[in-house]
Design a protein around this motif. Structure first.
Motif, short mmCIF file in Angstrom:
data_model
loop_
_atom_site.label_atom_id
_atom_site.label_comp_id
_atom_site.label_asym_id
_atom_site.label_seq_id
_atom_site.Cartn_x
_atom_site.Cartn_y
_atom_site.Cartn_z
N GLY A 151 -20.41 -12.56 17.03
CA GLY A 151 -19.56 -13.73 17.21
C GLY A 151 -19.76 -14.33 18.59
O GLY A 151 -19.93 -13.59 19.57
N TYR A 152 -19.77 -15.66 18.65
CA TYR A 152 -19.92 -16.36 19.94
C TYR A 152 -18.88 -17.45 20.03
O TYR A 152 -18.64 -18.19 19.06
N TYR A 153 -18.23 -17.57 21.18
CA TYR A 153 -17.22 -18.60 21.37
C TYR A 153 -17.29 -19.14 22.79
O TYR A 153 -17.39 -18.38 23.75
N TYR A 154 -17.26 -20.47 22.90
CA TYR A 154 -17.30 -21.13 24.20
C TYR A 154 -15.95 -21.74 24.50
O TYR A 154 -15.46 -22.59 23.75
N ALA A 155 -15.31 -21.30 25.57
CA ALA A 155 -14.00 -21.80 25.99
C ALA A 155 -14.13 -22.26 27.43
O ALA A 155 -13.97 -21.46 28.36
N PRO A 156 -14.43 -23.54 27.67
CA PRO A 156 -14.77 -24.03 29.02
C PRO A 156 -13.70 -23.84 30.08
O PRO A 156 -14.01 -23.75 31.26
N ASP A 157 -12.44 -23.77 29.70
CA ASP A 157 -11.37 -23.66 30.70
C ASP A 157 -10.84 -22.24 30.84
O ASP A 157 -9.79 -22.02 31.45
N SER A 158 -11.60 -21.27 30.33
CA SER A 158 -11.15 -19.88 30.36
C SER A 158 -11.78 -19.13 31.54
O SER A 158 -12.57 -19.70 32.30
N ASP A 159 -11.47 -17.85 31.66
CA ASP A 159 -11.98 -17.04 32.76
C ASP A 159 -13.50 -16.97 32.80
O ASP A 159 -14.13 -17.15 33.84
N PHE A 160 -14.12 -16.68 31.65
CA PHE A 160 -15.56 -16.42 31.62
C PHE A 160 -16.36 -17.49 30.87
O PHE A 160 -17.58 -17.45 30.87
N GLU A 161 -15.69 -18.41 30.19
CA GLU A 161 -16.28 -19.51 29.44
C GLU A 161 -17.02 -19.06 28.17
O GLU A 161 -16.81 -19.61 27.10
N TYR A 162 -17.92 -18.09 28.29
CA TYR A 162 -18.75 -17.67 27.16
C TYR A 162 -18.34 -16.27 26.72
O TYR A 162 -18.31 -15.33 27.52
N TYR A 163 -18.05 -16.14 25.42
CA TYR A 163 -17.55 -14.87 24.90
C TYR A 163 -18.39 -14.42 23.70
O TYR A 163 -18.70 -15.22 22.81
N TRP A 164 -18.74 -13.14 23.73
CA TRP A 164 -19.54 -12.55 22.67
C TRP A 164 -18.86 -11.31 22.12
O TRP A 164 -18.29 -10.53 22.88
N SER A 165 -18.94 -11.14 20.83
CA SER A 165 -18.43 -9.93 20.21
C SER A 165 -19.47 -9.42 19.21
O SER A 165 -20.25 -10.19 18.66
N MET A 166 -19.47 -8.13 19.00
CA MET A 166 -20.42 -7.49 18.09
C MET A 166 -19.69 -6.40 17.31
O MET A 166 -19.03 -5.55 17.91
#
Length: 268
Positions: free
Chosen positions: A153-168
């Motif tokens: 899973g990949y999610y981009y949240a521009p206003d968050s702590d890390f912006e780019y999030y990955w899950s496996m």
């Protein structure tokens, strides 16, 4: 967990940014290509690259390749969204307090073994796999012998702590000792010349062919994915060697000045 998060931020400082636009935190479609949005198609491509990279790591060590199925990655995407909500939820515990694996049980995904890897701070899928492989616990999961399937899973949240999030999610599920086959499962494709499955034909692919050729010449078995010869033997002579690698290097150099260069023009 805080140590892993900090490492992710530091590594992200020199990451190549190839971000997707933010996608709503609801359901995502990765199973019906005919109705997928452009963002969903790009997300599926990112996920497939990660899976290819994971299978490269596994086969080089004599381990089996992992298949995927869209429903698993759709659930894994939900986890990527969940961990984007701040430090308190960047965790293997879900925001509702349940363990991360509860989402699989709630949606009828069966397994006999399961693991979850999380990462934040890097936009590039290849760099994210490197990040996991450089962490002992995450690497151990990726190289687990008991797993048969993988979801990304990949999610981009521009206003968050890390912006780019990955899950496996890595799951192991068997029928009488044989890996279970899900109706929609598949192995991500690799085009001619794209030996490492990064969806780019470049120097890294040439290096992999040269390593394989050198190992073969030395009489040493080098583990490769099942599609290796299909994509590495560019000239169709039945072997993957320096001639194939040279074609990729010439093509890769040409692309730098001519974006319309075609790989087939460099195969001899």
């Amino acid at each position: 967990m805080k140590t892993n998060k900090l490492a992710a931020i530091l590594l992200a400082c020199c990451a190549t940014v190839c971000s997707l636009a933010a996608v709503p935190a609801g359901a995502i479609n990765l199973h019906d290509e005919a109705t997928m949005t452009e963002q969903e198609k790009q997300m599926k491509e990112y996920c497939d690259i990660v899976i290819n990279c994971v299978n490269n790591e596994r086969t080089e060590r004599g381990l089996s390749q992992l298949a995927t199925f869209p429903e698993l990655s759709e659930l894994t995407y939900v986890r990527a969204v969940e961990i984007s909500g701040g430090e308190d939820v960047f965790s293997h515990t879900r925001p509702d307090g349940s363990m991360c694996f509860s989402i699989l049980k709630e949606n009828g995904v069966r397994y006999s073994a399961v693991a979850e890897n999380l990462a934040g701070g890097r936009a590039d899928p290849v760099a994210t796999v490197d990040q996991w492989m450089n962490s002992e616990g995450h690497r151990k999961n990726i190289l687990g012998e008991k797993y048969t399937h993988i979801g990304i899973g990949y999610y981009y949240a521009p206003d968050s702590d890390f912006e780019y999030y990955w899950s496996m999610f890595l799951i192991g599920t068997y029928d009488s000792g044989v890996p279970h086959v899900f109706e929609s499962q598949y192995m991500p494709s690799r085009e001619l010349g794209d030996v490492d499955g990064s969806h780019s034909t470049d120097v890294q692919d040439a290096k992999k062919i040269l390593r394989y050729a050198a190992s073969r010449a030395a009489g040493v078995e080098m583990g490769v994915v099942s599609e290796f010869m299909d994509v590495a033997d560019l000239n169709g002579d039945g072997i993957a060697d320096a001639r194939d690698a040279s074609a990729i290097l010439a093509y890769s150099a040409a692309v730098g000045s001519n974006g319309s260069a075609v790989l087939h023009d460099y195969i001899c």
